[in-house]
Motif scaffolding. Structure first.
Motif, PDB file in Angstrom:
ATOM      1  N   PRO A  81     -12.760 -22.573  31.244  1.00 31.10           N
ATOM      2  CA  PRO A  81     -13.686 -22.527  30.109  1.00 31.10           C
ATOM      3  C   PRO A  81     -14.724 -21.426  30.247  1.00 31.10           C
ATOM      4  CG  PRO A  81     -14.334 -24.259  31.620  1.00 31.10           C
ATOM      5  CD  PRO A  81     -13.043 -23.680  32.153  1.00 31.10           C
ATOM      6  N   GLY A  82     -15.379 -21.136  29.134  1.00 27.40           N
ATOM      7  CA  GLY A  82     -16.548 -20.268  29.167  1.00 27.40           C
ATOM      8  C   GLY A  82     -16.403 -18.928  28.496  1.00 27.40           C
ATOM      9  N   VAL A  83     -15.205 -18.336  28.507  1.00 30.91           N
ATOM     10  CA  VAL A  83     -15.017 -16.997  27.947  1.00 30.91           C
ATOM     11  C   VAL A  83     -13.733 -16.972  27.124  1.00 30.91           C
ATOM     12  CG1 VAL A  83     -14.795 -14.521  28.467  1.00 30.91           C
ATOM     13  CG2 VAL A  83     -16.123 -15.983  29.986  1.00 30.91           C
ATOM     14  N   SER A  84     -13.798 -16.333  25.961  1.00 35.46           N
ATOM     15  CA  SER A  84     -12.612 -16.129  25.141  1.00 35.46           C
ATOM     16  C   SER A  84     -12.714 -14.775  24.455  1.00 35.46           C
ATOM     17  CB  SER A  84     -12.448 -17.258  24.113  1.00 35.46           C
ATOM     18  OG  SER A  84     -13.567 -17.321  23.260  1.00 35.46           O
ATOM     19  N   PHE A  85     -11.641 -14.366  23.792  1.00 33.74           N
ATOM     20  CA  PHE A  85     -11.562 -13.022  23.227  1.00 33.74           C
ATOM     21  C   PHE A  85     -10.873 -13.054  21.867  1.00 33.74           C
ATOM     22  CE2 PHE A  85     -11.025 -13.074  27.796  1.00 33.74           C
ATOM     23  CZ  PHE A  85     -11.975 -12.166  28.236  1.00 33.74           C
ATOM     24  N   SER A  86     -11.200 -12.070  21.035  1.00 29.42           N
ATOM     25  CA  SER A  86     -10.438 -11.852  19.807  1.00 29.42           C
ATOM     26  C   SER A  86     -10.276 -10.351  19.630  1.00 29.42           C
ATOM     27  CB  SER A  86     -11.120 -12.474  18.591  1.00 29.42           C
ATOM     28  OG  SER A  86     -12.269 -11.763  18.232  1.00 29.42           O
ATOM     29  N   TYR A  87      -9.282  -9.986  18.838  1.00 29.73           N
ATOM     30  CA  TYR A  87      -9.050  -8.566  18.584  1.00 29.73           C
ATOM     31  C   TYR A  87      -8.577  -8.381  17.151  1.00 29.73           C
ATOM     32  CZ  TYR A  87      -4.135  -9.735  19.205  1.00 29.73           C
ATOM     33  OH  TYR A  87      -2.897 -10.303  19.082  1.00 29.73           O
ATOM     34  N   SER A  88      -8.843  -7.193  16.656  1.00 30.48           N
ATOM     35  CA  SER A  88      -8.398  -6.810  15.321  1.00 30.48           C
ATOM     36  C   SER A  88      -8.084  -5.323  15.366  1.00 30.48           C
ATOM     37  CB  SER A  88      -9.507  -7.096  14.306  1.00 30.48           C
ATOM     38  OG  SER A  88      -9.112  -6.693  13.025  1.00 30.48           O
ATOM     39  N   GLN A  89      -6.859  -4.982  14.988  1.00 34.12           N
ATOM     40  CA  GLN A  89      -6.451  -3.588  15.024  1.00 34.12           C
ATOM     41  C   GLN A  89      -7.201  -2.794  13.960  1.00 34.12           C
ATOM     42  OE1 GLN A  89      -2.260  -2.748  14.310  1.00 34.12           O
ATOM     43  NE2 GLN A  89      -2.301  -1.329  16.018  1.00 34.12           N
ATOM     44  N   ASP A  90      -7.656  -1.611  14.331  1.00 32.10           N
ATOM     45  CA  ASP A  90      -8.367  -0.745  13.402  1.00 32.10           C
ATOM     46  C   ASP A  90      -7.412  -0.325  12.292  1.00 32.10           C
ATOM     47  OD1 ASP A  90      -9.353   1.722  12.162  1.00 32.10           O
ATOM     48  OD2 ASP A  90     -10.838   1.761  13.772  1.00 32.10           O
ATOM     49  N   ASP A 104     -19.066 -18.959  25.735  1.00 30.37           N
ATOM     50  CA  ASP A 104     -19.269 -20.273  25.122  1.00 30.37           C
ATOM     51  C   ASP A 104     -20.668 -20.768  25.480  1.00 30.37           C
ATOM     52  OD1 ASP A 104     -19.352 -23.078  24.660  1.00 30.37           O
ATOM     53  OD2 ASP A 104     -17.171 -23.185  24.763  1.00 30.37           O
ATOM     54  N   THR A 105     -21.540 -20.910  24.474  1.00 28.04           N
ATOM     55  CA  THR A 105     -22.920 -21.306  24.748  1.00 28.04           C
ATOM     56  C   THR A 105     -23.022 -22.756  25.219  1.00 28.04           C
ATOM     57  OG1 THR A 105     -23.252 -21.760  22.396  1.00 28.04           O
ATOM     58  CG2 THR A 105     -23.923 -19.590  23.207  1.00 28.04           C
ATOM     59  N   GLY A 106     -22.091 -23.601  24.816  1.00 29.17           N
ATOM     60  CA  GLY A 106     -22.073 -24.969  25.336  1.00 29.17           C
ATOM     61  C   GLY A 106     -21.782 -24.984  26.820  1.00 29.17           C
ATOM     62  N   TYR A 107     -20.861 -24.130  27.243  1.00 27.06           N
ATOM     63  CA  TYR A 107     -20.539 -24.028  28.665  1.00 27.06           C
ATOM     64  C   TYR A 107     -21.732 -23.466  29.432  1.00 27.06           C
ATOM     65  CZ  TYR A 107     -18.289 -22.741  33.006  1.00 27.06           C
ATOM     66  OH  TYR A 107     -17.984 -22.620  34.331  1.00 27.06           O
ATOM     67  N   ILE A 108     -22.363 -22.434  28.866  1.00 29.84           N
ATOM     68  CA  ILE A 108     -23.508 -21.803  29.530  1.00 29.84           C
ATOM     69  C   ILE A 108     -24.645 -22.803  29.710  1.00 29.84           C
ATOM     70  CG2 ILE A 108     -25.356 -20.100  29.204  1.00 29.84           C
ATOM     71  CD1 ILE A 108     -23.193 -18.304  27.849  1.00 29.84           C
ATOM     72  N   ASN A 109     -24.937 -23.590  28.681  1.00 32.47           N
ATOM     73  CA  ASN A 109     -26.091 -24.487  28.718  1.00 32.47           C
ATOM     74  C   ASN A 109     -25.804 -25.858  29.306  1.00 32.47           C
ATOM     75  OD1 ASN A 109     -28.085 -22.745  27.527  1.00 32.47           O
ATOM     76  ND2 ASN A 109     -26.926 -22.939  25.639  1.00 32.47           N
ATOM     77  N   SER A 110     -24.566 -26.347  29.178  1.00 34.08           N
ATOM     78  CA  SER A 110     -24.280 -27.723  29.601  1.00 34.08           C
ATOM     79  C   SER A 110     -22.982 -27.868  30.389  1.00 34.08           C
ATOM     80  CB  SER A 110     -24.185 -28.631  28.361  1.00 34.08           C
ATOM     81  OG  SER A 110     -25.354 -28.567  27.603  1.00 34.08           O
ATOM     82  N   TYR A 111     -22.321 -26.768  30.717  1.00 31.07           N
ATOM     83  CA  TYR A 111     -21.018 -26.806  31.393  1.00 31.07           C
ATOM     84  C   TYR A 111     -20.025 -27.675  30.640  1.00 31.07           C
ATOM     85  CZ  TYR A 111     -23.290 -24.309  35.122  1.00 31.07           C
ATOM     86  OH  TYR A 111     -23.969 -23.366  35.826  1.00 31.07           O
ATOM     87  N   MET A 112     -20.077 -27.577  29.303  1.00 33.37           N
ATOM     88  CA  MET A 112     -19.175 -28.322  28.442  1.00 33.37           C
ATOM     89  C   MET A 112     -18.664 -27.365  27.366  1.00 33.37           C
ATOM     90  SD  MET A 112     -20.113 -31.708  26.341  1.00 33.37           S
ATOM     91  CE  MET A 112     -19.149 -32.208  24.969  1.00 33.37           C
ATOM     92  N   GLY A 113     -17.354 -27.225  27.255  1.00 35.43           N
ATOM     93  CA  GLY A 113     -16.783 -26.319  26.267  1.00 35.43           C
ATOM     94  C   GLY A 113     -17.114 -26.743  24.851  1.00 35.43           C
ATOM     95  N   THR A 114     -17.534 -25.791  24.027  1.00 37.68           N
ATOM     96  CA  THR A 114     -17.855 -26.052  22.625  1.00 37.68           C
ATOM     97  C   THR A 114     -17.287 -24.913  21.778  1.00 37.68           C
ATOM     98  OG1 THR A 114     -19.950 -24.837  22.647  1.00 37.68           O
ATOM     99  CG2 THR A 114     -20.033 -27.168  23.269  1.00 37.68           C
ATOM    100  N   GLU A 115     -17.492 -24.995  20.501  1.00 33.96           N
ATOM    101  CA  GLU A 115     -17.090 -23.930  19.591  1.00 33.96           C
ATOM    102  C   GLU A 115     -18.235 -22.960  19.303  1.00 33.96           C
ATOM    103  OE1 GLU A 115     -13.943 -23.352  18.572  1.00 33.96           O
ATOM    104  OE2 GLU A 115     -13.435 -24.972  19.921  1.00 33.96           O
ATOM    105  N   SER A 116     -19.390 -23.171  19.919  1.00 39.33           N
ATOM    106  CA  SER A 116     -20.532 -22.268  19.753  1.00 39.33           C
ATOM    107  C   SER A 116     -20.346 -21.074  20.672  1.00 39.33           C
ATOM    108  CB  SER A 116     -21.841 -22.981  20.107  1.00 39.33           C
ATOM    109  OG  SER A 116     -22.036 -24.069  19.250  1.00 39.33           O
ATOM    110  N   LYS A 117     -20.516 -19.890  20.125  1.00 42.65           N
ATOM    111  CA  LYS A 117     -20.203 -18.703  20.920  1.00 42.65           C
ATOM    112  C   LYS A 117     -21.257 -17.613  20.733  1.00 42.65           C
ATOM    113  CE  LYS A 117     -15.420 -19.702  21.292  1.00 42.65           C
ATOM    114  NZ  LYS A 117     -15.699 -21.011  21.753  1.00 42.65           N
ATOM    115  N   LEU A 118     -21.452 -16.863  21.792  1.00 48.87           N
ATOM    116  CA  LEU A 118     -22.249 -15.655  21.799  1.00 48.87           C
ATOM    117  C   LEU A 118     -21.271 -14.532  22.051  1.00 48.87           C
ATOM    118  CD1 LEU A 118     -24.958 -14.078  22.088  1.00 48.87           C
ATOM    119  CD2 LEU A 118     -24.884 -14.682  24.517  1.00 48.87           C
ATOM    120  N   GLY A 119     -21.229 -13.509  21.207  1.00 48.95           N
ATOM    121  CA  GLY A 119     -20.203 -12.484  21.356  1.00 48.95           C
ATOM    122  C   GLY A 119     -20.728 -11.073  21.243  1.00 48.95           C
ATOM    123  N   ILE A 120     -19.904 -10.159  21.714  1.00 52.28           N
ATOM    124  CA  ILE A 120     -20.179  -8.732  21.576  1.00 52.28           C
ATOM    125  C   ILE A 120     -18.859  -8.069  21.192  1.00 52.28           C
ATOM    126  CG2 ILE A 120     -19.796  -8.174  24.009  1.00 52.28           C
ATOM    127  CD1 ILE A 120     -22.237  -6.245  23.734  1.00 52.28           C
TER     128      ILE A 120
END
Length: 139
Positions: A81-90, A104-120
């Motif tokens: 848990p904790g990290v995921s990725f997405s991609y889109s071809q230009d 995954d912000t749930g993992y970061i804050n509570s060590y519990m996987g959630t659908e809340s995400k911080l991304g770049i």
């Protein structure tokens, strides 16, 4: 050692994602842990968090990356848990992808996987993305 994936327009966006592997565990039955710090950077702002993956997670990502050909967009994920990725071809240049790394912000804050995400999101070639993922195992 740190490995950085920079946005294709880094000179202007100053956007990059870096991972620093700081510990690799002892292999047991072909599996070992990889402890790393993942850092999102854009300009003078940075956010980092530590994660633990198995070598199998990296191998899974590399297999998924091979299947990016012919797909316009999709997601990449690992069992840990904790990290995921997405991609889109230009749409204007098939050699480039918009590649997003999520923590995954749930993992970061509570060590519990959630659908809340911080991304770049950054623009990168598939080869650069593959090299960045493979570099987790190069320590």
């Amino acid at each position: 050692m740190e490995y950085t994936l920079k946005d294709e327009s880094f000179d202007f966006s100053e956007t990059e994602v870096t991972h620093e592997v700081f510990k690799i565990g002892e292999p047991e039955d072909g599996l070992f842990e990889i402890e790393f710090k993942l850092t999102f950077s854009y300009g003078f702002l940075n956010y980092s968090h530590n994660f633990v993956w198995l070598n199998q997670d990296i191998e899974t990502l590399l297999e998924q990356l091979k299947k990016m050909d012919g797909k316009n967009n999709g997601t990449l994920s690992v069992l840990s848990p904790g990290v995921s990725f997405s991609y889109s071809q230009d749409p204007h240049d098939e050699n480039f992808y918009e590649f997003t790394v999520f923590m995954d912000t749930g993992y970061i804050n509570s060590y519990m996987g959630t659908e809340s995400k911080l991304g770049i999101t950054l623009s990168a070639t598939r080869k650069d993305i593959e090299n960045w993922v493979a570099s987790f195992l190069k320590n």
